[in-house]
Design a protein around this motif. Structure first.
Motif, PDB file in Angstrom:
ATOM      1  N   GLU A   1      -9.982  -1.751   5.408  1.00 35.59           N
ATOM      2  CA  GLU A   1     -10.979  -1.504   4.369  1.00 35.59           C
ATOM      3  C   GLU A   1     -12.396  -1.686   4.907  1.00 35.59           C
ATOM      4  O   GLU A   1     -13.362  -1.223   4.314  1.00 35.59           O
ATOM      5  CB  GLU A   1     -10.754  -2.454   3.185  1.00 35.59           C
ATOM      6  CG  GLU A   1      -9.373  -2.362   2.542  1.00 35.59           C
ATOM      7  CD  GLU A   1      -9.205  -1.124   1.684  1.00 35.59           C
ATOM      8  OE1 GLU A   1     -10.135  -0.296   1.655  1.00 35.59           O
ATOM      9  OE2 GLU A   1      -8.140  -0.984   1.062  1.00 35.59           O
TER      10      GLU A   1
ATOM     11  N   VAL B   1       0.853  -1.186   0.000  1.00 32.41           N
ATOM     12  CA  VAL B   1       0.000   0.000   0.000  1.00 32.41           C
ATOM     13  C   VAL B   1       0.890   1.238   0.000  1.00 32.41           C
ATOM     14  O   VAL B   1       1.777   1.375   0.850  1.00 32.41           O
ATOM     15  CB  VAL B   1      -0.928   0.014   1.235  1.00 32.41           C
ATOM     16  CG1 VAL B   1      -1.808   1.255   1.231  1.00 32.41           C
ATOM     17  CG2 VAL B   1      -1.779  -1.249   1.265  1.00 32.41           C
TER      18      VAL B   1
ATOM     19  N   ALA C   1      -3.146   9.730   3.291  1.00 35.07           N
ATOM     20  CA  ALA C   1      -4.493  10.231   3.006  1.00 35.07           C
ATOM     21  C   ALA C   1      -5.496   9.718   4.033  1.00 35.07           C
ATOM     22  O   ALA C   1      -6.409  10.456   4.445  1.00 35.07           O
ATOM     23  CB  ALA C   1      -4.908   9.812   1.600  1.00 35.07           C
ATOM     24  N   TRP C   2      -5.348   8.462   4.482  1.00 34.47           N
ATOM     25  CA  TRP C   2      -6.240   7.902   5.502  1.00 34.47           C
ATOM     26  C   TRP C   2      -6.091   8.684   6.805  1.00 34.47           C
ATOM     27  O   TRP C   2      -7.085   9.008   7.469  1.00 34.47           O
ATOM     28  CB  TRP C   2      -5.897   6.428   5.733  1.00 34.47           C
ATOM     29  CG  TRP C   2      -6.596   5.502   4.797  1.00 34.47           C
ATOM     30  CD1 TRP C   2      -6.491   5.480   3.443  1.00 34.47           C
ATOM     31  CD2 TRP C   2      -7.510   4.468   5.142  1.00 34.47           C
ATOM     32  NE1 TRP C   2      -7.277   4.479   2.927  1.00 34.47           N
ATOM     33  CE2 TRP C   2      -7.914   3.840   3.949  1.00 34.47           C
ATOM     34  CE3 TRP C   2      -8.015   3.988   6.350  1.00 34.47           C
ATOM     35  CZ2 TRP C   2      -8.806   2.779   3.926  1.00 34.47           C
ATOM     36  CZ3 TRP C   2      -8.900   2.915   6.331  1.00 34.47           C
ATOM     37  CH2 TRP C   2      -9.295   2.330   5.124  1.00 34.47           C
TER      38      TRP C   2
ATOM     39  N   GLU D   1       1.446   7.294   0.199  1.00 34.28           N
ATOM     40  CA  GLU D   1       0.519   8.391  -0.065  1.00 34.28           C
ATOM     41  C   GLU D   1      -0.901   8.021   0.346  1.00 34.28           C
ATOM     42  O   GLU D   1      -1.648   8.860   0.874  1.00 34.28           O
ATOM     43  CB  GLU D   1       0.546   8.773  -1.551  1.00 34.28           C
ATOM     44  CG  GLU D   1       1.837   9.391  -2.034  1.00 34.28           C
ATOM     45  CD  GLU D   1       2.932   8.368  -2.310  1.00 34.28           C
ATOM     46  OE1 GLU D   1       4.078   8.782  -2.591  1.00 34.28           O
ATOM     47  OE2 GLU D   1       2.639   7.145  -2.246  1.00 34.28           O
ATOM     48  N   ARG D   2      -1.267   6.775   0.135  1.00 35.76           N
ATOM     49  CA  ARG D   2      -2.608   6.334   0.520  1.00 35.76           C
ATOM     50  C   ARG D   2      -2.739   6.277   2.046  1.00 35.76           C
ATOM     51  O   ARG D   2      -3.764   6.665   2.613  1.00 35.76           O
ATOM     52  CB  ARG D   2      -2.897   4.958  -0.077  1.00 35.76           C
ATOM     53  CG  ARG D   2      -4.327   4.494   0.161  1.00 35.76           C
ATOM     54  CD  ARG D   2      -4.563   3.146  -0.448  1.00 35.76           C
ATOM     55  NE  ARG D   2      -5.920   2.689  -0.203  1.00 35.76           N
ATOM     56  CZ  ARG D   2      -6.335   1.444  -0.400  1.00 35.76           C
ATOM     57  NH1 ARG D   2      -5.495   0.543  -0.867  1.00 35.76           N
ATOM     58  NH2 ARG D   2      -7.570   1.095  -0.143  1.00 35.76           N
ATOM     59  N   LYS D   3      -1.701   5.815   2.707  1.00 39.51           N
ATOM     60  CA  LYS D   3      -1.726   5.762   4.168  1.00 39.51           C
ATOM     61  C   LYS D   3      -1.829   7.171   4.752  1.00 39.51           C
ATOM     62  O   LYS D   3      -2.577   7.413   5.704  1.00 39.51           O
ATOM     63  CB  LYS D   3      -0.478   5.047   4.680  1.00 39.51           C
ATOM     64  CG  LYS D   3      -0.388   3.588   4.273  1.00 39.51           C
ATOM     65  CD  LYS D   3       0.910   2.952   4.740  1.00 39.51           C
ATOM     66  CE  LYS D   3       0.995   1.500   4.283  1.00 39.51           C
ATOM     67  NZ  LYS D   3       2.241   0.836   4.707  1.00 39.51           N
TER      68      LYS D   3
END
Length: 274
Positions: free
Chosen positions: A197, A112, A119-120, A115-117
């Motif tokens: 998720e 993962v 964003a969370w 950047e996604r982490k």
């Protein structure tokens, strides 16, 4: 991390003084953490580490030595140290290594994107701060661990496995009329990224904020003797501390447990069930 030939040499060195049991545990792990505080991402870091431990049991004694150097010389030295500490002079029996089945593979957190982490974490921070004007401080922490494990022992058992752990925690501080209260909500599991998720970061943050805001209006708890209803989480923790440790096999074997010799016997009141 350690091939079978080397593992057998290490186990042989560990058993050289007559141990009842010897075991190698090797682990390699990768960790990532993202922390948001004061309305900005303060920390993003990752790292890797690996090492191995050699455990030797002889009679009622356990000796343990470890190293972060997985070279043959270092592993053999750890085995010799553990064997010497455990005592004995005559070699013990060592079975041929055979593979045991490993667990299923989780969704790798390392796949993962950071950047996604991030964003969370930012989404959780924004949702908590939007919950009410009384929210003063929010801290969001996302962490994950991905590890490979190898275990080999003198019984001939050989296991290689991969595992992951993830955790998302939201802490909220709310204040009004001189009263300060906190709320915390977290989701964590020994699994892959898929567990995150199942719950959105916004939902987690809203629960934490709602708890802090609700506590601002809470009345002081009265002091008296009264019936108490415990949640399963709190009750489970109490049973674990009061009863669980006494059921550990090594304490029973050494006669240090109140449950020693009581298999089949009544050990609690009729109204207690677990």
């Amino acid at each position: 991390m350690i091939d079978r030939d080397l593992a057998r040499q290490v186990l042989a060195a560990a058993m050289a003084r007559g141990a009842d049991f010897a075991e190698i545990y090797a682990e390699q792990r990768r960790t990532t953490s993202v922390v948001c505080e004061d309305d900005r991402v303060e920390k993003i870091f990752s790292g890797q580490e690996r090492g191995a431990g050699v455990r030797v049991i002889r009679g009622g004694s356990t000796a343990y030595a470890f190293t972060n150097d997985l070279s043959p010389n270092s592993l053999l030295q750890a085995a010799r140290v553990a064997a010497r500490v455990a005592g004995g002079v005559q070699g013990g029996e060592l079975a041929d290594l055979r593979a045991l089945p490993a667990g299923g593979e989780a969704a790798r957190p390392g796949q993962v994107a950071i950047e996604r982490k991030t964003a969370w974490v930012k989404a959780a921070n924004a949702a908590a701060r939007a919950a009410g004007a009384e929210v003063r401080q929010v801290m969001v922490a996302l962490g994950d661990i991905e590890k490979s494990v190898m275990i080999a022992n003198s019984l001939g058992e050989w296991l290689e496995d991969e595992a992951a752990r993830v955790r998302l925690t939201v802490n909220v501080v709310a204040a009004a009329d001189g009263i300060i209260q906190t709320g915390m909500e977290a989701i964590a599991a020994s699994s892959g990224w898929e567990v995150l998720e199942e719950t959105s970061p916004e939902e987690l943050a809203q629960k934490a904020a709602a708890r802090a805001l609700l506590m601002l209006k809470a009345r002081p708890c009265p002091a008296a003797r009264m019936p108490v209803i415990l949640s399963s989480r709190a009750g489970g923790t109490m049973v674990h501390e009061a009863c669980g440790h006494g059921l550990e096999a090594d304490l029973v074997q050494k006669g240090l447990s109140v449950y020693a010799g009581k298999i089949g016997s009544k050990v609690a009141a009729e109204c207690v069930s677990v």
